[in-house]
Design a protein around this motif. Structure first.
Motif, short mmCIF file in Angstrom:
data_model
loop_
_atom_site.label_atom_id
_atom_site.label_comp_id
_atom_site.label_asym_id
_atom_site.label_seq_id
_atom_site.Cartn_x
_atom_site.Cartn_y
_atom_site.Cartn_z
N ASP A 100 0.82 -1.21 0.00
CA ASP A 100 0.00 0.00 0.00
C ASP A 100 0.85 1.27 0.00
OD1 ASP A 100 -2.35 -1.47 -0.03
OD2 ASP A 100 -2.58 -1.43 2.16
N GLY A 101 1.99 1.24 -0.72
CA GLY A 101 2.86 2.40 -0.85
C GLY A 101 3.77 2.65 0.34
N VAL A 102 3.76 1.76 1.33
CA VAL A 102 4.63 1.90 2.50
C VAL A 102 5.69 0.80 2.45
CG1 VAL A 102 4.71 1.91 5.02
CG2 VAL A 102 2.69 2.78 3.85
N LYS A 103 6.95 1.18 2.69
CA LYS A 103 8.05 0.21 2.66
C LYS A 103 8.29 -0.37 4.04
CE LYS A 103 10.38 2.03 -1.34
NZ LYS A 103 11.61 2.53 -1.92
N TYR A 104 8.35 -1.69 4.10
CA TYR A 104 8.60 -2.42 5.34
C TYR A 104 9.82 -3.30 5.16
CZ TYR A 104 3.67 -1.37 6.40
OH TYR A 104 2.48 -0.74 6.63
N LEU A 105 10.33 -3.84 6.27
CA LEU A 105 11.40 -4.83 6.26
C LEU A 105 10.88 -6.10 6.93
CD1 LEU A 105 14.60 -2.90 7.32
CD2 LEU A 105 14.19 -3.99 5.15
N MET A 106 11.06 -7.24 6.27
CA MET A 106 10.73 -8.54 6.84
C MET A 106 12.04 -9.21 7.20
SD MET A 106 8.20 -10.78 7.45
CE MET A 106 6.85 -10.41 6.35
N MET A 107 12.19 -9.62 8.46
CA MET A 107 13.43 -10.27 8.88
C MET A 107 13.14 -11.28 9.99
SD MET A 107 15.35 -7.28 11.06
CE MET A 107 15.19 -6.09 9.76
N ARG A 108 14.12 -12.14 10.21
CA ARG A 108 14.01 -13.10 11.31
C ARG A 108 14.25 -12.38 12.63
NH1 ARG A 108 13.80 -18.32 9.87
NH2 ARG A 108 14.36 -18.83 7.74
N GLN A 109 13.66 -12.90 13.68
CA GLN A 109 13.85 -12.33 15.01
C GLN A 109 15.33 -12.30 15.37
OE1 GLN A 109 11.49 -12.90 18.97
NE2 GLN A 109 12.70 -14.73 18.64
N SER A 110 16.09 -13.30 14.93
CA SER A 110 17.52 -13.36 15.25
C SER A 110 18.33 -12.26 14.56
CB SER A 110 18.08 -14.74 14.91
OG SER A 110 17.91 -15.01 13.53
N ASP A 111 17.79 -11.62 13.52
CA ASP A 111 18.48 -10.51 12.85
C ASP A 111 18.35 -9.20 13.63
OD1 ASP A 111 19.32 -12.15 10.81
OD2 ASP A 111 17.62 -11.66 9.49
N VAL A 112 17.44 -9.14 14.59
CA VAL A 112 17.27 -7.96 15.40
C VAL A 112 18.38 -7.94 16.46
CG1 VAL A 112 15.76 -6.79 17.06
CG2 VAL A 112 14.79 -7.84 15.00
N LEU A 113 19.07 -6.80 16.56
CA LEU A 113 20.21 -6.69 17.47
C LEU A 113 19.80 -6.31 18.89
CD1 LEU A 113 22.58 -4.73 15.08
CD2 LEU A 113 22.49 -7.20 15.47
N ALA A 114 18.78 -5.42 19.02
CA ALA A 114 18.40 -4.94 20.35
C ALA A 114 17.01 -4.34 20.31
CB ALA A 114 19.39 -3.90 20.84
N VAL A 115 16.38 -4.32 21.47
CA VAL A 115 15.09 -3.63 21.66
C VAL A 115 15.39 -2.37 22.46
CG1 VAL A 115 12.79 -3.76 22.66
CG2 VAL A 115 13.81 -5.80 21.65
N LEU A 116 14.93 -1.21 21.94
CA LEU A 116 15.14 0.04 22.64
C LEU A 116 14.03 0.23 23.67
CD1 LEU A 116 16.06 2.35 19.65
CD2 LEU A 116 17.60 1.23 21.24
N GLY A 117 14.38 0.57 24.87
CA GLY A 117 13.40 0.70 25.94
C GLY A 117 13.26 2.11 26.29
#
Length: 90
Positions: A73-90
């Motif tokens: 719908d005209g919006v760009k997203y990224l699909m990745m594995r959970q293991s590709d995520v480096l950190a969660v910002l709190g």
């Protein structure tokens, strides 16, 4: 949202790239760096070996070349594995 990731995959909405530097210089589109953080907008159920830790709404950091770009719908997203995520910002 019509996209539902499978297994241990997450769908991320990348943060917008910086338009100006701290000094006030406007950055042209060709010189902008790819953002390295974004917001999780959809998550899969995880796998039997790895449970899903990420939740919708988490702000995360990921690697420069992580994921696959998807446009919906005209919006760009990224699909990745959970293991590709480096950190969660709190």
């Amino acid at each position: 949202m019509n996209i539902k990731p499978l297994a241990d995959r997450v769908l991320i909405l990348p943060a917008p790239a910086e338009e100006k530097t701290i000094g006030g210089i406007i950055i042209p589109d060709t010189a902008k760096e790819k953002p390295l953080q974004g917001e999780v907008v959809a998550v899969g159920n995880g796998t039997k070996d790895e449970e899903m830790i990420l939740k919708v709404g988490d702000t995360v950091l990921y690697g420069k070349y992580s994921g696959t770009e998807i446009e919906h719908d005209g919006v760009k997203y990224l699909m990745m594995r959970q293991s590709d995520v480096l950190a969660v910002l709190g």
